[in-house]
Every structure is written in structure tokens, then in C-alpha cells.
Design a protein around this motif. Structure first.
Motif, PDB file in Angstrom:
ATOM      1  N   VAL A   1     -31.349 -13.051  -7.148  1.00 38.41           N
ATOM      2  CA  VAL A   1     -31.778 -14.395  -6.796  1.00 38.41           C
ATOM      3  C   VAL A   1     -33.093 -14.237  -6.048  1.00 38.41           C
ATOM      4  O   VAL A   1     -33.141 -13.622  -4.986  1.00 38.41           O
ATOM      5  N   VAL A   2     -34.184 -14.759  -6.631  1.00 41.54           N
ATOM      6  CA  VAL A   2     -35.515 -14.580  -6.043  1.00 41.54           C
ATOM      7  C   VAL A   2     -36.002 -15.828  -5.315  1.00 41.54           C
ATOM      8  O   VAL A   2     -37.057 -15.797  -4.674  1.00 41.54           O
ATOM      9  N   ALA A   3     -35.239 -16.898  -5.389  1.00 43.18           N
ATOM     10  CA  ALA A   3     -35.510 -18.118  -4.622  1.00 43.18           C
ATOM     11  C   ALA A   3     -34.307 -19.037  -4.792  1.00 43.18           C
ATOM     12  O   ALA A   3     -33.593 -18.958  -5.791  1.00 43.18           O
ATOM     13  N   GLU A   4     -34.101 -19.874  -3.798  1.00 44.52           N
ATOM     14  CA  GLU A   4     -33.066 -20.894  -3.918  1.00 44.52           C
ATOM     15  C   GLU A   4     -33.495 -22.108  -3.106  1.00 44.52           C
ATOM     16  O   GLU A   4     -34.204 -21.990  -2.112  1.00 44.52           O
ATOM     17  N   HIS A   5     -33.082 -23.258  -3.604  1.00 41.73           N
ATOM     18  CA  HIS A   5     -33.446 -24.523  -2.970  1.00 41.73           C
ATOM     19  C   HIS A   5     -32.208 -25.411  -2.918  1.00 41.73           C
ATOM     20  O   HIS A   5     -31.467 -25.501  -3.891  1.00 41.73           O
ATOM     21  N   ARG A   6     -32.040 -26.087  -1.798  1.00 39.66           N
ATOM     22  CA  ARG A   6     -30.907 -26.978  -1.595  1.00 39.66           C
ATOM     23  C   ARG A   6     -31.393 -28.427  -1.648  1.00 39.66           C
ATOM     24  O   ARG A   6     -32.423 -28.770  -1.069  1.00 39.66           O
TER      25      ARG A   6
END
Length: 114
Positions: free
Chosen positions: A48-53
Motif C-alpha cells: 500500500v503506497v498511499a491511502e485516503h479516508r
């Protein structure tokens, strides 16, 4: 200029697609499946190289997460997971099973200059 004008999940996905994250995946129990090639990935095969909520505008308990991933064989794409009270929890369990050392923010579009 950094990407501060993105508002919805769709905006984020489009921006990541412009960065080469174009593969679509589907979770199936304890694996993630590439919808085009049918390749299967276990949690340890995923980075996982980025995550957004995202929270629902009218109901904050309606939440989603956008995971930006790279796989062990170089595939790059996104997975949008719904985390509302009525949602299926299997995708959350899959992403929780990804080793912590495979989690980063190296491709976060807020860190990439336009």
C-alpha cells in the motif's frame, strides 16, 4: 502546486490513474484479484503506497478508504473500500492482514508536485 483541490473518491482515483495506477482489483476472501489478468495476490504480495479516508457528507459513519497499491509483480492500481455500518468487512480484514512493513505513503498525491 500540490493536489489540494481534490474532493471526492472519483477525483482521487482519476488523479492516481494519471500517475499510472490503472489496475482494478476485487477482493475474494483472503486474496485480491486483478480483474483484467485474473492474477491473485495474498496480503504479503501487496504494498500500500498511499491511502485516503473519506467520510460521508450527510453521515460521517458512511466512510470509505481508497487504497493505492503496487503488487509483487509490478501491477499498480486502486481499491475503494466501503466502511459503512452495513458494509462487508472482508475487504477490511484483507487490508489489515497486509504486513505493516508493506504500508507507506510514498505515492501519496499530496506529496507529489504537479
Amino acid at each position: 502546486m500540490k493536489n489540494k483541490n481534490l474532493k471526492s473518491e472519483k477525483d482521487y482515483i482519476k488523479k492516481y490513474q494519471e500517475q499510472g495506477y490503472t489496475t482494478s482489483y476485487r477482493p475474494d476472501r483472503d486474496i485480491l484479484i486483478d480483474l483484467k489478468t485474473k492474477a491473485e495476490y495474498a496480503p504479503e504480495d501487496i504494498h500500500v503506497v498511499a491511502e485516503h479516508r473519506f467520510e460521508g457528507m450527510s453521515n460521517p459513519s458512511d466512510m470509505s478508504m481508497l487504497y493505492v497499491i503496487e503488487t509483487k509483480d509490478g501491477s499498480k492500481g486502486t481499491v475503494l473500500a466501503n466502511y459503512s455500518p452495513a458494509s462487508d468487512t472482508s475487504i477490511g480484514a484483507f487490508f489489515n492482514a497486509i504486513p505493516k512493513e508493506n504500508m507507506s505513503q510514498v505515492a501519496n498525491i499530496f506529496e507529489i508536485e504537479e
